[in-house]
Design a protein around this motif. Structure first.
Motif, PDB file in Angstrom:
ATOM      1  N   PRO A 264      -2.931  -6.389  14.549  1.00 54.03           N
ATOM      2  CA  PRO A 264      -3.077  -5.940  15.689  1.00 54.03           C
ATOM      3  C   PRO A 264      -1.704  -5.493  16.179  1.00 54.03           C
ATOM      4  N   ALA A 265      -1.387  -3.901  16.461  1.00 56.90           N
ATOM      5  CA  ALA A 265      -0.391  -3.487  16.723  1.00 56.90           C
ATOM      6  C   ALA A 265      -0.451  -2.142  17.885  1.00 56.90           C
ATOM      7  N   SER A 266       0.382  -1.669  18.205  1.00 53.32           N
ATOM      8  CA  SER A 266       0.321  -0.413  19.137  1.00 53.32           C
ATOM      9  C   SER A 266       0.752   0.752  18.193  1.00 53.32           C
ATOM     10  N   ASN A 267       1.484   0.528  17.215  1.00 56.93           N
ATOM     11  CA  ASN A 267       1.686   1.477  16.021  1.00 56.93           C
ATOM     12  C   ASN A 267       2.181   0.863  14.813  1.00 56.93           C
ATOM     13  N   LEU A 268       1.728   1.454  13.740  1.00 55.19           N
ATOM     14  CA  LEU A 268       1.912   0.713  12.419  1.00 55.19           C
ATOM     15  C   LEU A 268       2.507   2.196  11.377  1.00 55.19           C
ATOM     16  N   SER A 269       3.443   2.023  10.865  1.00 54.38           N
ATOM     17  CA  SER A 269       3.805   3.153   9.978  1.00 54.38           C
ATOM     18  C   SER A 269       4.133   2.610   8.554  1.00 54.38           C
ATOM     19  N   ILE A 270       3.992   3.522   7.482  1.00 59.75           N
ATOM     20  CA  ILE A 270       4.348   3.209   6.155  1.00 59.75           C
ATOM     21  C   ILE A 270       5.181   4.322   5.688  1.00 59.75           C
ATOM     22  N   GLU A 271       6.217   3.989   4.942  1.00 54.56           N
ATOM     23  CA  GLU A 271       7.162   4.877   4.310  1.00 54.56           C
ATOM     24  C   GLU A 271       7.484   4.703   3.025  1.00 54.56           C
ATOM     25  N   ALA A 344       9.077   3.121 -17.391  1.00 61.21           N
ATOM     26  CA  ALA A 344       8.165   3.608 -18.078  1.00 61.21           C
ATOM     27  C   ALA A 344       8.304   3.267 -19.734  1.00 61.21           C
ATOM     28  N   SER A 345       7.319   2.866 -20.433  1.00 63.76           N
ATOM     29  CA  SER A 345       7.260   2.588 -21.758  1.00 63.76           C
ATOM     30  C   SER A 345       6.864   3.544 -22.675  1.00 63.76           C
ATOM     31  N   ARG A 346       6.109   4.533 -22.044  1.00 65.46           N
ATOM     32  CA  ARG A 346       5.696   5.769 -23.200  1.00 65.46           C
ATOM     33  C   ARG A 346       5.817   6.885 -22.174  1.00 65.46           C
ATOM     34  N   ALA A 347       5.701   8.267 -22.924  1.00 68.34           N
ATOM     35  CA  ALA A 347       5.463   9.298 -22.272  1.00 68.34           C
ATOM     36  C   ALA A 347       4.012   9.792 -21.911  1.00 68.34           C
ATOM     37  N   GLY A 348       4.093  10.671 -20.924  1.00 62.00           N
ATOM     38  CA  GLY A 348       2.691  11.031 -20.530  1.00 62.00           C
ATOM     39  C   GLY A 348       2.662  11.194 -19.018  1.00 62.00           C
ATOM     40  N   ASP A 349       1.417  11.584 -18.522  1.00 55.08           N
ATOM     41  CA  ASP A 349       0.916  11.557 -17.154  1.00 55.08           C
ATOM     42  C   ASP A 349       0.560  10.392 -16.565  1.00 55.08           C
ATOM     43  N   PHE A 350       0.881  10.091 -15.432  1.00 54.44           N
ATOM     44  CA  PHE A 350       0.494   8.912 -14.717  1.00 54.44           C
ATOM     45  C   PHE A 350       0.130   9.219 -13.389  1.00 54.44           C
ATOM     46  N   THR A 351      -0.691   8.478 -12.792  1.00 57.16           N
ATOM     47  CA  THR A 351      -1.164   8.590 -11.230  1.00 57.16           C
ATOM     48  C   THR A 351      -1.025   7.295 -10.751  1.00 57.16           C
ATOM     49  N   LEU A 352       0.138   7.292  -9.785  1.00 51.95           N
ATOM     50  CA  LEU A 352       0.396   5.900  -8.868  1.00 51.95           C
ATOM     51  C   LEU A 352      -0.648   6.044  -7.802  1.00 51.95           C
ATOM     52  N   PRO A 353      -1.544   4.787  -7.618  1.00 47.33           N
ATOM     53  CA  PRO A 353      -2.712   4.778  -6.791  1.00 47.33           C
ATOM     54  C   PRO A 353      -2.050   4.794  -5.403  1.00 47.33           C
ATOM     55  N   GLU A 354      -3.168   5.341  -4.387  1.00 42.19           N
ATOM     56  CA  GLU A 354      -2.916   5.445  -2.972  1.00 42.19           C
ATOM     57  C   GLU A 354      -2.620   3.957  -2.320  1.00 42.19           C
ATOM     58  N   LEU A 355      -1.938   3.882  -1.384  1.00 42.04           N
ATOM     59  CA  LEU A 355      -1.724   2.818  -0.494  1.00 42.04           C
ATOM     60  C   LEU A 355      -2.193   2.902   0.697  1.00 42.04           C
ATOM     61  N   ARG A 356      -3.188   2.067   0.995  1.00 44.14           N
ATOM     62  CA  ARG A 356      -3.672   2.042   2.386  1.00 44.14           C
ATOM     63  C   ARG A 356      -3.813   0.876   3.227  1.00 44.14           C
ATOM     64  N   ILE A 357      -3.070   0.584   4.187  1.00 40.53           N
ATOM     65  CA  ILE A 357      -3.080  -0.469   4.940  1.00 40.53           C
ATOM     66  C   ILE A 357      -3.845  -0.281   6.273  1.00 40.53           C
ATOM     67  N   PRO A 358      -4.881  -1.123   6.403  1.00 34.67           N
ATOM     68  CA  PRO A 358      -5.589  -1.100   7.680  1.00 34.67           C
ATOM     69  C   PRO A 358      -4.838  -1.776   8.795  1.00 34.67           C
ATOM     70  N   GLU A 365      -8.085   0.720  20.769  1.00 35.22           N
ATOM     71  CA  GLU A 365      -8.945  -0.165  20.233  1.00 35.22           C
ATOM     72  C   GLU A 365      -9.952   0.639  19.137  1.00 35.22           C
ATOM     73  N   VAL A 366      -9.299   0.983  18.065  1.00 29.82           N
ATOM     74  CA  VAL A 366      -9.869   1.651  17.027  1.00 29.82           C
ATOM     75  C   VAL A 366      -9.239   1.138  15.664  1.00 29.82           C
ATOM     76  N   LEU A 367      -9.894   1.231  14.841  1.00 33.08           N
ATOM     77  CA  LEU A 367      -9.392   0.804  13.325  1.00 33.08           C
ATOM     78  C   LEU A 367      -8.606   2.167  12.840  1.00 33.08           C
ATOM     79  N   ARG A 368      -7.417   1.972  12.353  1.00 39.55           N
ATOM     80  CA  ARG A 368      -6.622   3.117  11.853  1.00 39.55           C
ATOM     81  C   ARG A 368      -5.957   2.572  10.390  1.00 39.55           C
ATOM     82  N   PHE A 369      -5.336   3.468   9.782  1.00 39.42           N
ATOM     83  CA  PHE A 369      -5.146   3.304   8.346  1.00 39.42           C
ATOM     84  C   PHE A 369      -3.613   3.914   8.356  1.00 39.42           C
ATOM     85  N   ALA A 370      -2.531   3.150   7.778  1.00 37.61           N
ATOM     86  CA  ALA A 370      -1.323   3.712   7.499  1.00 37.61           C
ATOM     87  C   ALA A 370      -1.399   4.032   5.690  1.00 37.61           C
ATOM     88  N   VAL A 371      -1.084   5.308   5.416  1.00 33.19           N
ATOM     89  CA  VAL A 371      -1.555   5.783   3.991  1.00 33.19           C
ATOM     90  C   VAL A 371      -0.238   6.271   3.359  1.00 33.19           C
TER      91      VAL A 371
END
Length: 564
Positions: A264-271, A344-358, A365-371
């Protein structure tokens, strides 16, 4: 091509005028919300050769009256570089209600940013016979469990007081963090008052009703000394009590994700930040990825750890998290920084997954996400090293014996040098230890307890509870050590193994083992703080004696005199 003299000077003036100006003038205020009749302090800091007396304050005087003016200066030398800092301190009083602004100030090439000041209506008049008024107020009537509630104890005095103190605030089902105190002048119906504000950030741990008991203020009226030989105790003793405050503590909303850390916060940020752009990585190279969570109205220990997901060909090597708390006008601001080296142990294309903090917005009084959105990177193959190129040279191109012989001789010489240095330093270290042992005192008197440390066991336990509630293993380990030190009376850091041995509780020993495994065993399951919190809570109930320091007093600012 040569420029004419006139054209050269014109271009030079334009370049200097258009060049970005680096501000060396800093402006800050102690409060941005005041009542009409209150004072606030404006601090103007200069670090270059600015002449603060040359400041043009005409725009400032349009909305504010200068009550008092003073200057300070200091000099520091760091790495041989001398820096001189000068400050101009102005006590201001707003001339009208509304949203005012301290304008940007300028001296030569140094400028400052404007600051907004919100001026509310004047305070309610007080009884003309009252000389000391003490009140307590909260910033909201209802707060979510583990959310921040701000309590302000305000002492207004129209007379000079000595030996002022306020009883320490302690709540059984809430964590209390004292914030910075503030002092200013106030004028009510033409009568000057000196005002002290003591603020607390309170984090309730159970839903229901939270009762903040009456706070007791004590002080002694200044009688004044008739001579240098007058050692009297002063005037009459004054004591005031605030009214108790009742606040509703709301439970965690059902719409919040059940498997997420409650925030529960007045603001939450992710960087997100990188030491090296991951797109430029080659196989075998590393880049440090840092995720910073910052929550307004939260403790740093409440913020959840960030999980770096390892995948085929990419491995993370996490570092110890950095968890800190700071203060702002809206209370506590918690920050957690998690870093990990990506290899990295090998060459190639990779996708770093999304980080989502509720998180739960307590204002709306609403649900938000820091992404942090997902990121696609390409790892290049490792470049051919010089060593590999050298090995490709034909064997008959160089002498097969000379290079290995020289290398082995150099290595042997360096090894002998380091062995000699190690022996010398080890001998000096042993001699130092022996001398310190010879000079040790026969008995060490026990230090006087620090009055400000009263209730430190309770605060340490609350920190541990918050870390366990957020499943933050690293923060829980630090808080556990701090709590054990206060209980065991240790004057130096102790190890978790010592804690388990000292208490001898099987449940605590197992909880500590699980904590250490989660921190230091690669591939361990995510840590949950429920067992550790339960074990420590059970031990506290078994500990005899009073640990809360209920008889201690919270210190106030040194005595100051109201304006006349």
């Amino acid at each position: 091509m040569m420029l004419s003299g006139k054209r050269f000077w014109v271009l030079l003036v334009l370049a200097l005028w258009l060049a970005p100006v680096q501000a060396a003038l800093e402006v800050a205020v102690d409060r941005q919300q005041v009542a009409l009749g209150d004072s606030l302090r404006l601090v103007i800091t200069a670090t270059a050769n600015e002449d603060l007396d040359a400041l043009d304050l005409r725009r400032l005087l349009a909305d504010f009256e200068v009550l008092q003016r003073s200057k300070t200066s200091s000099t520091s030398i760091i790495n041989g570089q001398r820096t001189q800092t000068r400050q101009l301190l102005l006590d201001l009083s707003p001339r009208r209600q509304g949203l005012l602004a301290i304008p940007g100030l300028r001296i030569g090439a140094s400028t400052s940013e404007p600051i907004a000041i919100e001026v509310g209506p004047p305070p309610e008049p007080t009884d003309s016979e009252e000389t000391v008024v003490v009140t307590a107020e909260v910033d909201r009537d209802a707060v979510y469990v583990q959310g921040q509630l701000l309590l302000t104890v305000r002492i207004q005095q129209a007379i000079n007081l000595d030996s002022r103190s306020v009883s320490e605030l302690q709540l059984d089902n809430a964590y209390v963090q004292p914030l910075e105190q503030n002092s200013f002048q106030r004028t009510i119906d033409g009568r000057p008052w000196l005002v002290h504000e003591i603020r607390y950030a309170i984090f309730p741990e159970q839903s229901g009703t939270l009762v903040i008991p009456a706070q007791v203020f004590s002080g002694r009226e200044s009688a004044g000394r008739r001579s240098v030989f007058d050692f009297g105790t002063g005037g009459r003793q004054i004591q005031r009590r605030t009214e108790p405050v009742t606040v509703r503590v709301l439970p965690r909303p059902s719409g919040f994700p059940a498997d997420a850390t409650w925030l529960p916060a007045s603001n939450l940020s992710i960087e997100e930040s990188w030491s090296t752009a991951p797109e430029s990585l080659q196989v075998g190279e590393s880049a440090t990825r840092t995720i910073t969570l910052r929550g307004e109205g939260l403790q740093g220990a409440q913020l959840p750890p960030v999980t770096f997901t390892t995948q085929e060909g990419l491995r993370y090597y996490p570092d110890q998290p950095d968890v800190v708390d700071s203060e702002s006008g809206s209370g506590l601001v918690g920050q957690r920084r998690d870093s990990a080296a990506l290899v990295a142990s090998r060459a190639g294309d990779f996708t770093l997954p999304e980080l989502r903090i509720p998180w739960w917005d307590v204002e709306q009084e609403v649900l938000r996400f820091a992404v942090v959105p997902e990121r696609r990177i390409t790892i290049a193959a490792a470049a051919t090293s010089r060593g590999a190129q050298a090995s490709a040279v034909p064997a008959d191109a160089t002498s097969p014996q000379a290079l290995p012989s020289n290398a082995s001789t150099s290595a042997a010489a360096q090894g002998l040098l380091w062995q000699s240095l190690a022996v010398v330093f080890a001998t000096l270290w042993l001699a130092t230890v022996f001398l310190l042992w010879r000079r040790r005192p026969v008995s060490t008197p026990q230090a006087e307890p620090d009055p400000r440390a009263a209730g430190s066991e309770t605060r340490a336990f609350k920190h541990l509870q918050a870390a366990c509630a957020s499943d933050s293993a690293a923060a829980a380990r630090v808080a556990l050590i701090d709590w054990a030190r206060t209980v065991l009376g240790a004057d130096r850091p102790i190890r978790t193994a010592d804690i388990a041995r000292q208490f001898g509780d099987p449940t605590l020993t197992q909880a500590i083992a699980d904590l250490e495994e989660a921190l230091y065993r690669r591939g361990a399951n995510p840590w949950r703080g429920t067992e550790l919190a339960a074990a420590v809570t059970a031990l506290r109930r078994q500990q005899p004696g009073e640990k809360n320091g209920s008889h201690s007093a919270f210190p106030l600012y040194p005595a100051a005199k109201p304006a006349r």
